[in-house]
Structures are given as structure tokens and as C-alpha cells.
Design a protein around this motif. Structure first.
Motif, PDB file in Angstrom:
ATOM      1  N   GLU A  55       0.707  -1.127  -0.086  1.00  0.00           N
ATOM      2  CA  GLU A  55       0.124   0.118   0.004  1.00  0.00           C
ATOM      3  C   GLU A  55       0.851   1.232  -0.055  1.00  0.00           C
ATOM      4  N   ARG A  81      -4.980   6.237  -2.654  1.00  0.00           N
ATOM      5  CA  ARG A  81      -4.505   4.826  -1.868  1.00  0.00           C
ATOM      6  C   ARG A  81      -4.344   3.939  -3.251  1.00  0.00           C
ATOM      7  N   ALA A 120      -2.894   0.273  -4.334  1.00  0.00           N
ATOM      8  CA  ALA A 120      -2.639  -1.197  -4.001  1.00  0.00           C
ATOM      9  C   ALA A 120      -1.877  -1.844  -4.903  1.00  0.00           C
ATOM     10  N   TYR A 143      -9.448   1.879  -3.602  1.00  0.00           N
ATOM     11  CA  TYR A 143      -8.217   1.776  -4.144  1.00  0.00           C
ATOM     12  C   TYR A 143      -7.930   1.868  -5.306  1.00  0.00           C
TER      13      TYR A 143
END
Length: 786
Positions: free
Chosen positions: A624, A714, A716, A748
Motif C-alpha cells: 500500500e 491510495r 494497492a 483503492y
């Protein structure tokens, strides 16, 4: 005559729309109207068809439902580092059947514009339940083994089998019923010699079928049996064998005192008999459906001592008996392999199928070399092989996790045209072979889907579960997807009461449906109820992880769902268990460690990247990273025990390790090593994922969408490996499709670091690796989209 009308509400299917752009495929009607007919042969319940793994060098099956965890091949596999990427491997072996009323099978309405649904009723009408159970029980008498092919067909290929096997066909010349009555009347007379008693049984075995069926309840026949028991030690061995053979057409019950006496006498005489006689008696016991472990133990010991005397037919008949007895004598393993290689070119194709089935049923190990030799021959002569024998070879192929491309490609040419004429269990094993080996062939799967709706009523609970799992695992939705899925979901409702006894099948089915975004509400509510969860906790299989995956998937993808849910404390327990395993086995994989280290250097330190599982229920790791909208990294990982442990952990990227990562596992493994490779991760998942956390570790709760600062992006990053994809392709497997779908639902941005790009880079310079990761993380298109 009274007329009874029974109405059933048919299931209405809908799908959870994961994204606004998700397009529904059109459904096509199957043109296959031919239905399987119940067969007369009985087969024993197979305890699990273990989903075995395809092992193209380092290719591993990384996730299978726990219903198939402790099955056949898994017992010979040990932990492999490459297996750890998916914590919960486990697919093979399950139980039998039953039924429940077809409750309304509403699936969850699409997430958008969906009204909350009331909770499913927990009380089912008992009258309907009793009626349907009785109806189903009667139906399954003929459907337990809906086979169009004789499992003893191999015995017709050589005349030598006549002296080794019991012919259970109808007698050529039947005896008049009057003569049978005369024989039974004569029993009341004086004493009869063993020879006369033998003749009585042989003559009675030639009576018409309907007259023979009435004999067991005839007191006169009981008196005849009593006389035989009294004189059992006076019979010569050939006469005693003839008496036992006569019991087969007479359908003497397996627990009858006469058979008890015969078994005890044959065990006493076994060491004075010949191998031909011993095999013939063993075949009679099989035809009588009587379990005789003591006798078989003597037979196997005798065969071991006289192994060099075995002829080819005797060897094949012995393996048939071993399979039907579900016992594998360990001391015969090496001799069996050497004899297979010795006679490989002389076996008929039906005999090869029988050999594979015997090894499969008895859980016998076999080396990769021997299995490859068998597959080599089958791939060259597949068109001449019966479907029954071919399916038996496929069972052993997945047992040994054999990546035999010529056979699979030839299978794709031969099997689609045979699907419509194959029984439902055969179709299930074919489909299971493709999914367990992660081998995607659209022609085969489409043929299965087209044929299945017209045959679905023959599906046992485990058959339906395996079909759904297989299609979901390969992430394939056929052209007739609505008809295909609705028929199977309806069958799950019809078999609902079985799941109280075999909870693993329901979880297998629901996971397969979840992979393709289908969530039948009432079945999910049933599976997540407290009483059902308790049943799974007491199961012989490790079902916790499957429950966890299902429960959390429903929570993320079905916000309008109002049925039963897993208790928070149970989810916490499962999270800790999964996290503990991940810290020992997943986060330390060299390709992930290298990517983590380089990202830390590139972004400014360990606080800018976190190696963890964003979604623990998907059982694979994520890297992450958080960025501001202007592209600057945001620090967030200030208390990461994994990062602290990784800091002092070095992984040496040797030439040997790199060749394994890039080209696959070395070929120098011994058969024992290959056979033991995934013991913990596939079949003892509960032991592999212990409940204790690494010191200082705190399992993270799954994030909620929109729970971060505005303008925060964010990422991933998915450092994937071969085991996340179908064999030899870039097609993601169902579990990994589900994971990416759910990450996006939570907000994400999913970035792929695919193995075909990253693994070759591991041997390149540091600057090249940094340049690659920089391009992935700071992609202009990504930032502009965010």
C-alpha cells in the motif's frame, strides 16, 4: 384417485453490480435436451476429490475451498514457499447427498437502486420437507451412480479375467420356478452333502430375477443357508468358491450369517489358496458389496510375497480390488510402479483407466515419472479410449498435479463432443480437472455449461458445489450463464438439508458464486447463521477461512444485505489467524521483499509503504502506498511490525533462486519431494495458519470506502505470481479477480506488478528496477484519473 399438486417457487437470479460499467452478458438456452438415466450400478461415496494442483515446475494452485482440503493428493504434500501466497489452499474430498424444499432463491439485487430485503425465514415448512425428502430418497436410489459405462468393462478385454472375476450378468439358461420350489422343499428332508448343497445354490441362482428377489425372505431358503453354515468346513475350496459365486445373483444381503461364515472360512484357508482363487473371492465380495478388510489384508500380503508370479491380468485385477477396498498397502507402492512401467505398452486403454482409478480410490501415491508415462500414452490414443476410462486417468492426473500439456490439449479436442453423452459425475470430474489444474479451455467449459441444465437434477450436493467452484475459480461465465447459474442455484435449494450434514459443500458453492459476483441471499443467510457456523466449526475440514472470505465479501459487495452475518469476534479471530500465517510465509517472499525495499528507498522510507493484507479474507499481500493529488507520497506507516522485521531480513537473490522465480521450480526434485510440497497450505490449512500473531503484530481491520482524507490517493500494488493466473496465461483466477474488484469498491487504485514483468527485472540493475516501480507508482494517467 386423488391428485396432488406440488408448487415450487423457482429461483430468481440477479447479480451484484460491482461497478456502474459492469455489463450483463446475454443468456442462451442450451440445446441439449438429452437427460441422463439412472444407472443400476452402485458406487461408494467418494470422500473427496481433492483438488489437486497443476505443477508446471513452480506453478501451484493457491486457493481452493476447504471442502477439499484433506483429500487424496494433499496427504503427500509438504509446505512450499511458493504455496504461501494464498493462505488457504484446500480442495478435494466430500460426502454424499440429501434434500430440502426449494425455497425462493432470491439473489441479492444489484447494489445500486436496491431496496432492503427482509431477513429470510428461519422456519421451513416441515410437511413439504418430509415430502420432498422422501421423493428425493427414492429418486437417488437410481441416481447414485448414473453411469452409462460399466466400471468392469476392462474384464471383457481378455479371456483371462473369466477365472479372476465373478460374472454378475443374468444366467443364459434360467431355471423354472417350479424346480426352485422343489429344491427348497427338499431341504426339509435328510442331511445333504456339501456337494449337493453347492448344487442347490447354483441352481437357485439361475431362477428368474423376480423369483430370486423373494428368496431371502423365504424360511426354506434360510434353512438351506443354515445347513451350509453348519457344514462350512466340510466344503472343498472350489465348492466353497462356487457357493460364494452363487450368492451374487441370489443377492444375499452383505450382513447375512452365511456370508459371515464364508468370510471367516476363506480367511482361515487363504494361505493354502492360489492367487487366482484369492482374486476371484475378492471380486465376489465386491459384487456382494461386503467390506472384508481382514480378507483383503491377507490377499495383499500374499500378493506381496508372490509378486513375481503376477500375470498382467492378475495385476490389473489386484489394483481394481485395491481401489474398491479403499486401502493402499504401503509396502506395495514401489512394486506397483515398476509393474506399471514394465507392462505399460501392453495394457489396454481400459486397463490403464482401471489402474488409475484403483490408485485414486485407494489414495495411493504415484511418482510424476510414472504418471507422465501413462499420460504420454493416453494423449496419443485418446480417441480410442472410453470416456469412463479417460475420466479415471484425469482423476489421477489432478491427484499427482501433473502439467501434461499434450494430454490437456488433446482432451480439449476430444471431450467437448462427448459431454452430452457423459453422466453427471463424469462431467463433474472433467470440469474439476480443468479448475484444479487451473487450465482454461473455453470450448470444454462451454460444452459443460450447455449440457448441464438438462441434467442438473442428477447433481448431488457436492456435484453442484464443484461445478460452481470450477467455473468461479476459472472466472468463466458461459454464453447461457443465466440458465446455467439459475439451474445450479435451484439445485442447491433442493439439496439444502444436505448442507446441515455436509456444510463444506455449501461454502464451496457460495464461494464459486461470489467469484463471479453472484450472491444468492437466502443461501448466504443460511450459511452465516449461528447454528450453521457452529456446524462448520465441528467439521473435519478447516472451513474458517472459507467462512471468512464469504462473510467479508458479502459485507463489501452487498451493502443492502440484511441477513445473518459473522460475529465481529469471529472475524477478529480469523483475521489474526490469517495475519499470523502471512507474516511467516507471504510477506517474506523474495519478490515482495525486494519490491518493498525498493519502494521504501524510492519514496523516502518505510513509513511511505506498507506490506500487508488490505483485505485479509483474500489471503494475499498488498503493497500500500498513499499519494497526494499532486503526486507527493504521504507517510502513514508508523507502526508496522512487518516493516520492522523486514528491515533486518536479507534475501540473497542467487542465480538458483532467480532461475526458479523466472523459469519455474528445478526439475531435480525427487518424487517424494514433489508429492509432499503443499501439505500445510493445501490440506492442513488450520495448522499452517496458527492463531498466534508475530510479536507486536496487530491485525488491521478492513478499510471502509471513503474513510481517508480528501485528495488522498491510495494505491494497492499487486506483486503477483504464476499461481494467481490460469496455467500458461495472463487470465486471473476467480479469487484474485474478487480481490481486485473489492479493492476498487473500497476506493483503492489497483496497480499490477505482474510476474512476467517483475521476475525478469529481479536480475537486472537496481536503477532499472527503481525506474520500473517509479513509472508504476507515478503514472500520469493514474494521477489525472484520481
Amino acid at each position: 384417485m386423488a391428485t396432488v399438486l406440488m408448487c415450487r417457487r423457482l429461483p430468481r437470479l440477479s447479480r451484484v453490480a460491482a461497478f456502474t460499467t459492469a455489463a450483463e452478458r446475454g443468456s442462451g438456452k442450451s440445446k441439449k435436451e438429452k437427460r441422463d438415466k439412472p444407472g443400476e450400478a452402485k458406487t461408494g461415496t467418494e470422500s473427496g476429490v481433492t483438488i489437486q494442483l497443476l505443477k508446471p515446475q513452480d506453478y501451484r494452485v493457491l486457493y481452493n475451498p476447504a471442502a477439499y482440503a484433506k483429500g487424496r493428493a494433499g496427504s503427500q504434500q509438504h509446505v512450499d514457499r511458493e504455496s504461501s501466497q494464498a493462505l488457504g489452499d484446500a480442495f478435494t474430498s466430500p460426502g454424499t447427498t440429501q434434500t430440502l424444499p426449494t425455497a425462493s432463491s432470491q439473489a441479492l439485487a444489484p447494489v445500486r437502486n436496491a431496496k432492503p430485503k427482509p431477513k429470510s425465514s428461519r422456519l421451513l415448512d416441515q410437511t413439504i420437507l418430509a415430502t420432498l425428502c422422501k421423493e428425493e430418497a427414492e429418486k437417488e436410489k437410481g441416481e447414485m451412480h448414473d453411469s452409462k459405462e460399466d466400471p468392469r468393462m476392462f474384464q471383457k478385454g481378455r479371456p483371462e479375467y473369466r477365472s479372476l472375476s465373478c460374472d454378475s450378468t443374468e444366467p443364459a439358461q434360467t431355471l423354472p420356478a417350479e424346480e426352485g420350489d422343489s429344491i427348497l422343499q427338499s431341504v426339509a428332508g435328510g442331511e445333504a452333502s456339501p456337494g449337493i448343497l453347492r448344487d442347490y445354490f447354483l441352481k437357485l441362482s439361475r431362477l428368474p430375477a423376480e423369483r430370486r428377489a423373494a428368496l431371502p425372505s423365504d424360511p426354506r431358503f434360510g434353512a438351506l443357508c443354515h445347513r451350509a453354515v453348519t457344514a462350512i468346513r466340510l466344503f472343498s475350496t472350489p465348492d466353497l468358491i462356487q457357493l460364494l459365486k452363487a450368492c451374487v445373483p441370489l443377492a444375499v444381503p452383505a450382513s447375512h450369517p452365511l456370508l459371515n461364515a464364508c468370510e471367516a472360512e476363506f480367511c482361515r484357508r487363504a494361505w493354502d489358496m492360489g492367487l487366482e482363487q484369492l482374486l476371484l473371492v475378492a471380486d465376489c465380495w465386491r459384487c456382494l458389496d461386503r467390506s472384508v478388510p481382514s480378507y483383503l489384508g491377507i490377499l495383499f500380503s500374499y500378493a506381496n510375497l508372490h509378486w513375481k508370479e503376477l500375470t498382467l491380468p492378475q495385476f490389473v485385477q489386484l489394483l481394481y480390488i485395491i481401489g474398491e477396498g479403499r486401502r493402499s498397502p504401503a509396502d506395495l507402492a514401489q512394486k506397483v510402479e515398476s509393474t506399471i512401467l514394465k507392462h505399460l505398452d501392453a495394457f489396454t486403454l481400459e486397463e490403464l483407466g482401471t489402474i488409475c482409478l484403483g490408485l485414486f480410490k485407494s489414495l495411493s501415491g504415484i511418482s510424476a515419472h510414472v504418471m507422465r508415462r501413462i499420460a504420454d500414452r493416453v494423449s496419443l490414443q485418446m480417441e480410442d479410449m472410453s470416456t469412463y476410462a479417460l475420466v479415471n486417468v484425469l482423476k489421477m492426473l489432478r491427484y499427482t498435479r501433473m502439467d501434461h500439456l499434450p494430454l490437456m490439449r488433446e482432451l480439449g479436442k476430444v471431450i467437448p463432443a462427448r459431454i452430452s453423452a457423459t453422466n453427471i459425475q463424469g462431467i463433474m470430474h472433467i470440469t474439476l480437472t480443468y479448475s484444479s489444474l487451473h487450465f482454461f479451455d473455453e470450448d470444454v467449459l462451454a460444452a459443460v455449461a450447455a449440457s448441464l441444465p438438462s441434467k442438473v437434477s442428477y447433481c448431488r450436493s457436492k456435484d453442484a458445489a464443484k461445478f460452481l467452484w470450477s467455473f468461479g475459480c476459472l472466472d468463466y461465465e458461459p454464453p447461457n450463464e443465466e440458465e446455467f447459474y439459475s439451474s445450479l442455484i435451484k439445485q442447491l435449494h433442493a439439496k439444502l438439508h444436505e448442507f446441515r450434514r455436509f456444510p463444506e459443500h455449501l461454502l464451496t458453492a457460495l464461494l464459486g458464486l461470489a467469484f463471479v459476483k453472484r450472491f444468492p441471499e437466502e443461501l448466504i443467510d443460511f450459511a452465516l447463521r449461528e447454528e450453521f457456523v457452529e456446524k462448520t466449526r465441528g467439521s473435519k475440514y478447516e472451513l474458517n477461512k472459507d467462512l471468512f472470505t464469504l462473510g467479508k465479501s458479502v459485507e463489501i459487495e452487498c451493502p443492502t444485505y440484511q441477513g445473518s452475518q459473522l460475529p465481529p469476534q469471529l472475524c477478529q479471530e480469523f483475521t489474526e489467524m490469517v495475519s499470523s500465517f502471512a507474516e511467516r510465509e507471504i510477506y517474506v517472499r523474495p519478490e515482495i521483499v525486494e519490491a518493498t525495499s525498493l519502494l521504501e528507498s524510492m519514496l523516502g522510507g518505510p513509513e511511505y509503504v506498507k506490506n500487508h493484507m488490505i483485505l485479509p479474507h483474500t489471503r494475499s499481500s498488498d503493497l500500500e502506498v498513499r499519494l497526494a493529488t499532486d503526486g507527493h507520497p504521504i507517510p502513514f506507516n508508523f507502526k508496522d511490525p512487518v516493516a520492522a522485521k523486514m528491515k533486518d531480513m536479507g534475501v540473497s537473490l542467487t542465480d538458483d533462486l532467480m532461475s526458479q522465480l523466472i523459469q519455474g521450480r528445478a526439475h531435480s526434485q525427487s518424487p517424494t519431494e514433489v508429492g509432499n510440497e503443499g501439505r500445510i497450505h493445501r490440506h492442513d490449512r488450520g495448522d499452517a495458519a496458527g492463531p498466534l500473531l508475530v510479536d507486536g503484530a496487530t491485525p488491521q481491520a478492513e478499510p471502509k470506502a471513503g474513510c481517508w482524507q480528501p485528495g488522498e490517493v491510495r494505491l494497492a500494488l499487486q506483486v503477483s505470481n504464476r499461481n494467481h493466473f490460469c496455467y500458461g496465461s495472463k487470465r486471473l483466477l476467480g479469487l484474485h479477480c474478487l480481490k481486485r474488484r473489492q479493492l476498487r469498491l473500497l476506493g483503492y487504485e489497483v496497480l499490477e506488478i505482474p510476474f512476467w514483468e517483475w521476475f525478469p527485472l529481479l536480475k537486472r540493475t537496481r536503477s532499472e528496477k527503481l525506474s520500473y516501480l517509479h513509472y508504476k507508482v507515478f503514472c500520469p494517467a493514474l494521477l489525472s484519473r484520481a
